[in-house]
Design a protein around this motif. Structure first.
Motif, PDB file in Angstrom:
ATOM      1  N   VAL B  35      44.362  36.740  38.418  1.00  0.00           N
ATOM      2  CA  VAL B  35      44.902  38.082  38.684  1.00  0.00           C
ATOM      3  C   VAL B  35      43.975  38.802  39.664  1.00  0.00           C
ATOM      4  CG1 VAL B  35      45.463  40.317  37.649  1.00  0.00           C
ATOM      5  CG2 VAL B  35      46.090  38.213  36.456  1.00  0.00           C
ATOM      6  N   SER B  36      42.673  38.631  39.483  1.00  0.00           N
ATOM      7  CA  SER B  36      41.696  39.269  40.360  1.00  0.00           C
ATOM      8  C   SER B  36      41.850  38.784  41.806  1.00  0.00           C
ATOM      9  CB  SER B  36      40.300  38.970  39.820  1.00  0.00           C
ATOM     10  OG  SER B  36      39.338  39.162  40.805  1.00  0.00           O
ATOM     11  N   GLU B  37      42.045  37.487  42.002  1.00  0.00           N
ATOM     12  CA  GLU B  37      42.250  36.947  43.358  1.00  0.00           C
ATOM     13  C   GLU B  37      43.537  37.492  43.982  1.00  0.00           C
ATOM     14  OE1 GLU B  37      40.153  32.503  43.038  1.00  0.00           O
ATOM     15  OE2 GLU B  37      42.201  32.797  42.329  1.00  0.00           O
ATOM     16  N   LEU B  38      44.536  37.691  43.145  1.00  0.00           N
ATOM     17  CA  LEU B  38      45.808  38.214  43.658  1.00  0.00           C
ATOM     18  C   LEU B  38      45.692  39.683  44.039  1.00  0.00           C
ATOM     19  CD1 LEU B  38      48.354  36.538  41.212  1.00  0.00           C
ATOM     20  CD2 LEU B  38      48.042  36.003  43.629  1.00  0.00           C
ATOM     21  N   ALA B  39      44.831  40.431  43.310  1.00  0.00           N
ATOM     22  CA  ALA B  39      44.696  41.875  43.560  1.00  0.00           C
ATOM     23  C   ALA B  39      43.939  42.156  44.856  1.00  0.00           C
ATOM     24  CB  ALA B  39      43.994  42.535  42.384  1.00  0.00           C
TER      25      ALA B  39
END
Lengths: 134, 134
Positions: B35-39
């Protein structure tokens, strides 16, 4: 991220997210319809139908023209082509999955064929084994 | 109107109506992402990204699995296939329009070809006529 800043697609996908609007589009595949004709099968008020049609117009999926007091609606399919073009870029992801599934099913067929070939030619084998491979 | 009562399609088209969600799906075509990489590329908070991912999960377009405190997301493309299948029923409407356009362009080409064949071989013809056929 310019390629995703496609306001057409925002509006088209939003318009398609409602089942009544999809049904209206489907009715328009039969030809031009008045707002009143579009409202009837859904037991909708003219105002309700008009609201949905405005969303479809805003997305460029319907064209409306007025003759006297009658509003006629026509399907405009070109923007649907844009949506399909967007989806096409993902095709390889679901076709890969389907190919995998097909391969699994084929492998099962081959295994079944092998076990049924073995069964008649080796009647001496234990009945238990033959049942378990079926 | 049973065929339009397809809650999958409602959720899928709604999920696709947002450019950030489409961009998230596009990133997931490269493989699993946290999720962090996507954000990160969207300068979004984790909460903001998570909200979009929940919509995508709800539509069955993303699968999330948790390892320790890290949430990993994967593309689930099968539902996109359903959306494309729906759009396919409208294909004949835009291809007809494209065919019409192609025919108009071909007719113009033929007219141009005829006028350029006529021009050099019939210099005696009135200049006015030759111009009007161009």
């Amino acid at each position: 991220m310019v390629e995703f800043q496609t306001p057409h697609l925002d509006a088209v996908f939003h318009a398609l997210s409602d089942p009544t609007r999809r049904a209206i589009l489907h009715r328009l595949t039969e030809g031009e319809r008045t707002v009143s004709e579009l409202a009837t099968p859904f037991n909708m008020s003219l105002a309700g139908a008009s609201k949905h049609i405005k969303v479809l117009e805003g997305a460029g999926l319907v064209r409306r023209h007025v003759q006297g007091r009658t509003h006629y609606c026509q399907l405009e399919a070109a923007r649907l082509a844009e949506a399909q073009e967007w989806l096409r870029t993902y095709e390889r992801f679901w076709t890969t999955r389907l190919d995998d599934l097909e391969e699994i099913l084929r492998e099962e067929d081959r295994a079944l064929a092998r076990s049924s070939e073995q069964s008649p030619s080796s009647p001496a084998k234990s009945d238990k084994t033959s049942r378990s491979t079926k």
